[in-house]
Design a protein around this motif. Structure first.
Motif, PDB file in Angstrom:
ATOM      1  N   MET A   1      12.121 -12.425  -8.559  1.00 18.92           N
ATOM      2  CA  MET A   1      11.791 -11.096  -7.401  1.00 18.92           C
ATOM      3  C   MET A   1      11.296 -10.226  -7.128  1.00 18.92           C
ATOM      4  N   LEU A   2       9.869  -9.760  -6.952  1.00 24.41           N
ATOM      5  CA  LEU A   2       8.914  -8.279  -7.593  1.00 24.41           C
ATOM      6  C   LEU A   2       9.522  -7.304  -7.228  1.00 24.41           C
ATOM      7  N   GLN A   3       9.988  -5.782  -8.122  1.00 20.40           N
ATOM      8  CA  GLN A   3      10.776  -5.329  -7.191  1.00 20.40           C
ATOM      9  C   GLN A   3       9.202  -3.809  -7.743  1.00 20.40           C
ATOM     10  N   LEU A   4       8.572  -4.479  -6.280  1.00 21.77           N
ATOM     11  CA  LEU A   4       7.552  -3.555  -5.726  1.00 21.77           C
ATOM     12  C   LEU A   4       8.236  -1.871  -5.440  1.00 21.77           C
ATOM     13  N   ILE A   5       9.044  -1.896  -4.957  1.00 21.81           N
ATOM     14  CA  ILE A   5       8.989  -0.380  -4.248  1.00 21.81           C
ATOM     15  C   ILE A   5      10.315   0.199  -4.683  1.00 21.81           C
ATOM     16  N   GLU A   6       9.695   1.277  -4.840  1.00 27.27           N
ATOM     17  CA  GLU A   6      10.737   2.229  -6.514  1.00 27.27           C
ATOM     18  C   GLU A   6      12.482   3.134  -4.797  1.00 27.27           C
ATOM     19  N   LEU A   7      12.982   3.043  -5.116  1.00 26.86           N
ATOM     20  CA  LEU A   7      14.627   3.627  -4.754  1.00 26.86           C
ATOM     21  C   LEU A   7      13.919   4.954  -3.854  1.00 26.86           C
ATOM     22  N   GLY A   8      13.623   5.106  -2.287  1.00 30.26           N
ATOM     23  CA  GLY A   8      13.636   6.449  -1.973  1.00 30.26           C
ATOM     24  C   GLY A   8      11.669   6.646  -1.267  1.00 30.26           C
ATOM     25  N   ALA A   9      11.350   6.282  -2.358  1.00 36.91           N
ATOM     26  CA  ALA A   9      10.456   6.308  -1.870  1.00 36.91           C
ATOM     27  C   ALA A   9       9.476   5.695  -1.106  1.00 36.91           C
ATOM     28  N   GLU A  10       8.329   6.707   0.051  1.00 36.28           N
ATOM     29  CA  GLU A  10       8.367   5.820   1.479  1.00 36.28           C
ATOM     30  C   GLU A  10       7.183   4.970   1.262  1.00 36.28           C
ATOM     31  N   VAL A  11       7.009   4.310   2.471  1.00 36.19           N
ATOM     32  CA  VAL A  11       5.919   2.831   1.876  1.00 36.19           C
ATOM     33  C   VAL A  11       5.551   2.886   3.775  1.00 36.19           C
ATOM     34  N   GLU A  12       4.258   2.936   3.761  1.00 39.73           N
ATOM     35  CA  GLU A  12       3.458   2.704   4.703  1.00 39.73           C
ATOM     36  C   GLU A  12       3.085   1.007   4.852  1.00 39.73           C
ATOM     37  N   TYR A  13       2.664   0.676   6.224  1.00 43.13           N
ATOM     38  CA  TYR A  13       2.740  -0.246   6.848  1.00 43.13           C
ATOM     39  C   TYR A  13       1.803  -0.221   8.223  1.00 43.13           C
ATOM     40  N   ILE A  14       1.682  -1.114   8.375  1.00 44.34           N
ATOM     41  CA  ILE A  14       0.441  -1.868   9.724  1.00 44.34           C
ATOM     42  C   ILE A  14       1.368  -1.964  11.010  1.00 44.34           C
ATOM     43  N   ASP A  15       1.136  -1.962  11.918  1.00 40.30           N
ATOM     44  CA  ASP A  15       2.166  -2.415  13.209  1.00 40.30           C
ATOM     45  C   ASP A  15       1.820  -2.899  13.590  1.00 40.30           C
ATOM     46  N   GLN A 107      11.695  -7.325  11.398  1.00 42.57           N
ATOM     47  CA  GLN A 107      11.783  -7.347   9.922  1.00 42.57           C
ATOM     48  C   GLN A 107      10.877  -7.196   9.155  1.00 42.57           C
ATOM     49  N   VAL A 108       9.801  -7.868   9.166  1.00 38.96           N
ATOM     50  CA  VAL A 108       8.909  -8.320   8.286  1.00 38.96           C
ATOM     51  C   VAL A 108       7.243  -7.810   9.030  1.00 38.96           C
ATOM     52  N   LYS A 109       6.641  -6.635   8.274  1.00 39.22           N
ATOM     53  CA  LYS A 109       5.876  -5.656   8.594  1.00 39.22           C
ATOM     54  C   LYS A 109       4.671  -6.048   7.383  1.00 39.22           C
ATOM     55  N   LEU A 110       3.485  -5.436   7.928  1.00 35.97           N
ATOM     56  CA  LEU A 110       2.363  -5.520   6.943  1.00 35.97           C
ATOM     57  C   LEU A 110       2.485  -4.079   5.643  1.00 35.97           C
ATOM     58  N   TYR A 111       3.179  -4.514   4.462  1.00 37.08           N
ATOM     59  CA  TYR A 111       2.878  -3.035   3.721  1.00 37.08           C
ATOM     60  C   TYR A 111       2.011  -3.019   3.120  1.00 37.08           C
ATOM     61  N   LEU A 112       1.456  -1.266   3.033  1.00 35.04           N
ATOM     62  CA  LEU A 112       0.022  -1.129   1.826  1.00 35.04           C
ATOM     63  C   LEU A 112       1.386  -0.402   0.504  1.00 35.04           C
ATOM     64  N   TYR A 113       0.288  -1.225  -0.386  1.00 37.44           N
ATOM     65  CA  TYR A 113       0.542  -0.665  -1.972  1.00 37.44           C
ATOM     66  C   TYR A 113      -0.833  -0.243  -2.575  1.00 37.44           C
ATOM     67  N   GLU A 114      -0.958   0.820  -2.856  1.00 37.05           N
ATOM     68  CA  GLU A 114      -1.998   0.829  -3.321  1.00 37.05           C
ATOM     69  C   GLU A 114      -2.278   0.479  -5.014  1.00 37.05           C
ATOM     70  N   ARG A 115      -3.720  -0.100  -4.481  1.00 36.98           N
ATOM     71  CA  ARG A 115      -4.279  -1.283  -5.602  1.00 36.98           C
ATOM     72  C   ARG A 115      -4.565  -0.498  -7.143  1.00 36.98           C
ATOM     73  N   ARG A 116      -4.160  -1.341  -8.084  1.00 43.15           N
ATOM     74  CA  ARG A 116      -4.055  -0.956  -9.363  1.00 43.15           C
ATOM     75  C   ARG A 116      -5.649  -1.587  -9.735  1.00 43.15           C
ATOM     76  N   SER A 117      -6.531  -0.424 -10.692  1.00 49.67           N
ATOM     77  CA  SER A 117      -7.477  -0.631 -10.743  1.00 49.67           C
ATOM     78  C   SER A 117      -7.597  -1.042 -12.501  1.00 49.67           C
ATOM     79  N   GLU A 118      -7.986  -2.375 -12.795  1.00 47.33           N
ATOM     80  CA  GLU A 118      -7.873  -3.022 -14.238  1.00 47.33           C
ATOM     81  C   GLU A 118      -8.613  -1.992 -15.187  1.00 47.33           C
TER      82      GLU A 118
END
Length: 118
Positions: A1-15, A107-118
């Protein structure tokens, strides 16, 4: 399981409103406005999303399946995709491993994550 979210961080999603499916809506992501068309594939038993640039109508992805934990539009990205990484996930702690009528947009939402540049 990937740890994608730091605790307490607000995460945006598409409703997503499954009661409206099939439907299209516009959303501004980063510097562009995109159109999302959400559908349900009765034969395959899964949701799909079409992605296009709102002002030009240019289709970037057609019928991309919404799969739990898999980034949307991943294999087809190019420079027209400056948008964040969009991942269907459940962050409520519920035991969820697939996207269904019962959980999509709830429960399942389309969460937005910042794109990391390589």
């Amino acid at each position: 399981m990937l740890q994608l979210i730091e605790l307490g961080a607000e995460v945006e999603y598409i409703d997503i409103d499954t009661s409206k499916i099939p439907y299209t809506f516009n959303i501004k992501l980063t510097d562009k406005t995109y159109s999302f068309t959400v559908r349900y594939n009765d034969v395959g038993g899964f949701f799909t999303i079409d992605l296009s640039v709102a002002n030009t109508g240019e289709v970037l992805a057609y019928a991309d399946p919404v799969r739990y934990g898999r980034p949307m539009f991943g294999p087809i990205e190019d420079e027209r995709f400056p948008l964040p990484v969009i991942i269907p996930l459940c962050l409520t702690g519920d035991e969820v491993d697939e996207v269904t009528w019962e959980n999509f947009g709830k429960q399942v939402k389309l969460y937005l994550y910042e794109r990391r540049s390589e």
